[in-house]
Design an enzyme around this catalytic site. Structure first.
Site, PDB file in Angstrom:
ATOM      1  N   ASP A  59       1.060  -1.181  -0.222  1.00  9.76           N
ATOM      2  CA  ASP A  59       0.026  -0.246  -0.062  1.00  9.76           C
ATOM      3  C   ASP A  59       0.701   1.684   0.198  1.00  9.76           C
ATOM      4  O   ASP A  59       1.705   1.283   0.170  1.00  9.76           O
ATOM      5  CB  ASP A  59      -0.717  -0.342   1.178  1.00  9.76           C
ATOM      6  CG  ASP A  59      -0.581  -0.770   2.105  1.00  9.76           C
ATOM      7  OD1 ASP A  59       0.985  -0.301   2.691  1.00  9.76           O
ATOM      8  OD2 ASP A  59      -0.711  -0.743   3.648  1.00  9.76           O
ATOM      9  N   ASN A  82      -7.554  -2.522  14.015  1.00  5.67           N
ATOM     10  CA  ASN A  82      -8.678  -2.863  13.687  1.00  5.67           C
ATOM     11  C   ASN A  82      -8.472  -4.310  12.896  1.00  5.67           C
ATOM     12  O   ASN A  82     -10.360  -4.644  12.128  1.00  5.67           O
ATOM     13  CB  ASN A  82      -9.947  -1.543  12.610  1.00  5.67           C
ATOM     14  CG  ASN A  82      -9.132  -0.934  12.045  1.00  5.67           C
ATOM     15  OD1 ASN A  82      -8.318  -1.568  11.851  1.00  5.67           O
ATOM     16  ND2 ASN A  82      -9.591  -0.187  11.728  1.00  5.67           N
ATOM     17  N   HIS A 103      -6.816  -5.190  10.637  1.00  2.00           N
ATOM     18  CA  HIS A 103      -7.063  -4.767   8.561  1.00  2.00           C
ATOM     19  C   HIS A 103      -5.318  -5.079   8.233  1.00  2.00           C
ATOM     20  O   HIS A 103      -5.141  -4.994   8.975  1.00  2.00           O
ATOM     21  CB  HIS A 103      -6.860  -3.121   8.556  1.00  2.00           C
ATOM     22  CG  HIS A 103      -6.140  -2.204   8.756  1.00  2.00           C
ATOM     23  ND1 HIS A 103      -5.707  -0.431   9.303  1.00  2.00           N
ATOM     24  CD2 HIS A 103      -4.257  -2.126   8.400  1.00  2.00           C
ATOM     25  CE1 HIS A 103      -5.339   0.091   9.516  1.00  2.00           C
ATOM     26  NE2 HIS A 103      -3.707  -1.261   9.285  1.00  2.00           N
ATOM     27  N   GLU A 158      -9.877  -1.864   5.845  1.00  2.00           N
ATOM     28  CA  GLU A 158     -10.493  -2.220   6.291  1.00  2.00           C
ATOM     29  C   GLU A 158     -11.703  -2.284   6.618  1.00  2.00           C
ATOM     30  O   GLU A 158     -12.533  -3.347   6.368  1.00  2.00           O
ATOM     31  CB  GLU A 158     -11.127  -0.383   6.863  1.00  2.00           C
ATOM     32  CG  GLU A 158     -10.002   0.528   6.243  1.00  2.00           C
ATOM     33  CD  GLU A 158      -9.001   1.070   7.272  1.00  2.00           C
ATOM     34  OE1 GLU A 158      -9.269   0.054   8.509  1.00  2.00           O
ATOM     35  OE2 GLU A 158      -7.818   2.051   8.054  1.00  2.00           O
TER      36      GLU A 158
END
Ligand code: GLP
Length: 234
Positions: free
Chosen positions: A62, A128, A130, A135
């Protein structure tokens, strides 16, 4: 899933390096790489190793949208500092955060992934759950895409920037399906802040609200965690 619990992050990096070296010796040529603080020690071990990547390719997960490769907060810059400057690959691909046209960047990256199918993918884990910048709520079918970062991610990544307003709000990320295409995956997570995400990833249902839970469906995944990250596991 193969789950390895180690004493601390240093031991985790050593274990990951062992598996990395094994994949290399078995002929892995295309490496999917991750940023974040978690893989830094693994990259240090690789930098100090005898491994030679002049015939290998790396493909990063990313990149923040809006940051140039020279920007010290960009993931390209991170990779140069922690790995590529010392251990160059034949070519190293990172999404182009300056590409304004989403479709152009997405198809460029997906073409690269087809051309250089990933033999070994390194992953960290967001608090979280990810992976990459996928996400919660991201479709399991998603390939490379433009992402709006979750508030939790912006807050977690704020520590690398001077102020919250400086944290980019969008990124390009390989999708969950692009990650699942890797032949082998090593995910590392250390510290109590990752304990709930690890529990959800390992023991929870496979659901798009826990992006990393898709890894339960992959045939060759190793999860390397320290005792703190493992503390909520049954
Ligand atoms: C970022 C990256 C992820 C990384 C995560 C965890 O959001 N896009 O690839 O896994 O942060 O970061 P850290 O390893 O610093 O906890």
């Amino acid at each position: 899933m193969n789950i390895i619990v180690v004493e601390n992050a240093q031991q985790g990096a050593e274990k990951a390096f062992e598996l990395f070296e094994k994949a290399y010796q078995h002929g892995a040529k295309h490496y999917g790489l991750a940023t974040g603080s978690t893989p830094i020690e693994l990259y240090t071990l690789i930098r100090h190793s005898n491994l030679d990547f002049s015939n290998c390719y790396s493909i990063n997960l990313d990149e923040y949208i809006g940051l140039s490769p020279e920007d010290e907060h960009s993931y390209r810059y991170f990779m140069e500092q922690h790995l590529f400057n010392t251990k160059p690959f034949k070519e190293s691909f990172v999404p182009n955060g300056l590409e304004q046209d989403e479709q152009t960047e997405i198809s460029r990256y997906e073409t690269l992934l087809k051309q250089y199918p990933i033999d070994l993918q390194i992953l960290g884990l967001g608090t979280n759950a990810h992976i990459g910048f996928n996400e919660p709520g991201t479709s399991f079918e998603e390939r490379t895409h433009k992402v709006q970062l979750a508030e939790a991610t912006i807050q977690a990544n704020q520590r690398f920037f001077e102020k919250k307003e400086d944290v980019p709000t969008h990124a390009y990320s390989m999708g969950l399906q692009s990650i699942m295409d890797a032949k082998e995956i090593i995910l590392m997570a250390f510290g109590k802040a990752k304990a709930q995400a690890i529990k959800d990833l390992v023991e929870g249902p496979i659901t798009e609200s826990v992006p990393a839970s898709i890894l339960q469906k992959h045939e060759r995944v190793t999860i390397i965690i320290d005792k703190d990250a493992a503390e909520l596991l049954n």
